[in-house]
Design a protein around this motif. Structure first.
Motif, short mmCIF file in Angstrom:
data_model
loop_
_atom_site.label_atom_id
_atom_site.label_comp_id
_atom_site.label_asym_id
_atom_site.label_seq_id
_atom_site.Cartn_x
_atom_site.Cartn_y
_atom_site.Cartn_z
N VAL A 125 1.46 -3.83 -9.23
CA VAL A 125 2.58 -3.77 -8.01
C VAL A 125 3.81 -3.50 -8.29
O VAL A 125 4.68 -2.76 -7.57
CB VAL A 125 2.35 -5.51 -7.47
N ALA A 126 4.57 -3.74 -9.49
CA ALA A 126 5.64 -3.34 -9.81
C ALA A 126 5.85 -1.79 -9.96
O ALA A 126 6.81 -1.36 -9.44
CB ALA A 126 6.02 -3.89 -11.42
N THR A 127 4.71 -1.25 -10.38
CA THR A 127 4.64 0.11 -10.67
C THR A 127 4.77 0.90 -9.15
O THR A 127 5.53 1.76 -8.93
CB THR A 127 3.58 0.75 -11.01
N LEU A 131 14.23 5.68 -11.77
CA LEU A 131 13.27 4.71 -11.48
C LEU A 131 11.94 5.36 -11.62
O LEU A 131 10.81 4.80 -12.17
CB LEU A 131 13.13 4.52 -9.86
N HIS A 132 11.90 6.77 -11.97
CA HIS A 132 10.69 7.47 -12.07
C HIS A 132 10.22 7.28 -13.67
O HIS A 132 9.20 6.95 -14.02
CB HIS A 132 10.95 9.05 -11.94
N ILE A 133 11.35 7.19 -14.47
CA ILE A 133 10.99 6.89 -16.01
C ILE A 133 10.52 5.36 -15.97
O ILE A 133 9.45 5.45 -16.69
CB ILE A 133 12.68 6.73 -16.74
N VAL A 134 11.16 4.43 -15.24
CA VAL A 134 10.62 3.10 -15.38
C VAL A 134 9.10 2.81 -14.77
O VAL A 134 8.31 2.38 -15.39
CB VAL A 134 11.46 2.15 -14.51
N THR A 135 8.82 3.88 -13.55
CA THR A 135 7.52 3.61 -13.04
C THR A 135 6.75 4.20 -14.05
O THR A 135 5.32 3.50 -14.24
CB THR A 135 7.63 4.55 -11.83
N LEU A 136 6.73 5.22 -14.75
CA LEU A 136 5.87 6.15 -15.68
C LEU A 136 5.71 4.95 -17.06
O LEU A 136 4.36 4.96 -17.42
CB LEU A 136 6.22 7.42 -16.08
N PHE A 137 6.60 4.44 -17.25
CA PHE A 137 6.68 3.36 -18.47
C PHE A 137 5.71 2.34 -17.94
O PHE A 137 4.94 2.17 -18.94
CB PHE A 137 8.05 2.74 -18.72
N LEU A 138 5.90 1.82 -16.99
CA LEU A 138 5.14 0.76 -16.37
C LEU A 138 3.52 0.92 -16.09
O LEU A 138 2.69 0.26 -16.61
CB LEU A 138 5.58 0.13 -15.12
#
Lengths: 180, 102
Positions: free
Chosen positions: A13-15, A34-41
């Motif tokens: 859900v966070a992703t 936000l792209h970095i955090v998305t891929l990390f999650l």
């Protein structure tokens, strides 16, 4: 519901929420962050789901190096920093409808297959390595060739020569004449 | 236990968000980022398919790993093209880059 499943759903859900923020924010730099955090999650979600090697590669290659490339490209193309230049088309509603249609059809199709309702059975790193270095040894080695070819291609495309400078100036002058 | 459908639904949701980004964004780099998101969704789908108990195969993850490598090469070339394009056209607005239209 087990702890692993709860954690996976939370990460998922966070992703998706962060990805939605990435495609809707009006700031370029914020979108990339936000792209970095998305891929990390997403990498963490892989780890929770038991695809350990894939999760590690996702974090190292995608969240690590590819986003560095993206930030570099952003810095080399100074458009709309701070100016809040409109980043979106007028056709946002149609885009949202198309995305919703794809989501609806895909989820319906996925859930209508009975075998997807089974619990996951991830392959271990050992099994994967055996597969990667026996059955897929040639594609794996070919990948290094693809990467080096891409590197050389990138160097050629992004190179700047004095002839190109002259060409650019001529092109710019021609365009200035075309569009008064 | 995590179900296969959980991974598949996450993958479908990310893919849909990527489609929205590709269609709604106007900056070439942001379109590229959205395509990247769709590629990640496809990789997740591949990994999820390899985790279905009946068809269990390590191959799914192996192929996804190779796809990640090819994706890295692709994004490098795309960004070089974007930088080169910006130098020539002074813009990354994909509405203004219509050289191939007639």
């Amino acid at each position: 519901m087990s702890l692993a499943r709860a954690l996976f759903i939370l990460l998922g859900v966070a992703t998706v929420v962060l990805a939605a923020g990435m495609v809707t924010t009006q700031r370029l730099v914020r979108s990339l962050l936000l792209h970095i955090v998305t891929l990390f999650l997403l990498g963490l979600a892989y780890l929770v789901a038991g695809a350990h090697l894939m999760g590690a590669v996702q974090i190292i290659v995608y969240a690590g190096s590819i986003t560095v490339l993206l930030v570099f490209a952003l810095m080399l193309t100074p458009v709309g920093h701070g100016a809040r230049e409109a980043l979106d088309h007028q056709s946002r509603l149609r885009a949202a409808l198309a995305a919703a249609a794809v989501l609806g059809v895909t989820v319906y199709a996925l859930l209508s297959v009975a075998s997807t309702r089974a619990p996951i059975d991830p392959a271990s790193v050992e099994e994967m390595a055996a597969e990667l270095f026996t059955t897929y040894a040639y594609p794996f080695e070919l990948l290094s060739l693809v990467l080096i070819a891409a590197l050389v291609g990138v160097a050629v495309i992004a190179r700047r020569t004095t002839e190109q400078d002259a060409e650019d100036e001529a092109l710019g002058a021609a365009e200035a004449v075309e569009t008064p | 236990m995590i179900h296969v459908s959980d991974l598949l639904i996450l993958s479908a949701a990310l893919f849909a968000v990527g489609i929205y980004g590709v269609l709604a964004r106007r900056n070439a780099i942001l379109v590229l980022v959205s395509i990247e998101l769709m590629l990640s969704a496809v990789n997740l789908n591949l990994v999820a398919a390899s985790m279905i108990p009946d068809v269990r195969a390590a191959a799914g993850q192996a192929i996804a790993l190779i796809a990640v490598g090819v994706g890295a090469a692709e994004i490098g070339v795309c960004l070089a093209i974007a930088v080169s394009l910006f130098r020539r056209r002074r813009t990354l607005n994909i509405d203004a880059i219509d050289l191939l239209k007639w």
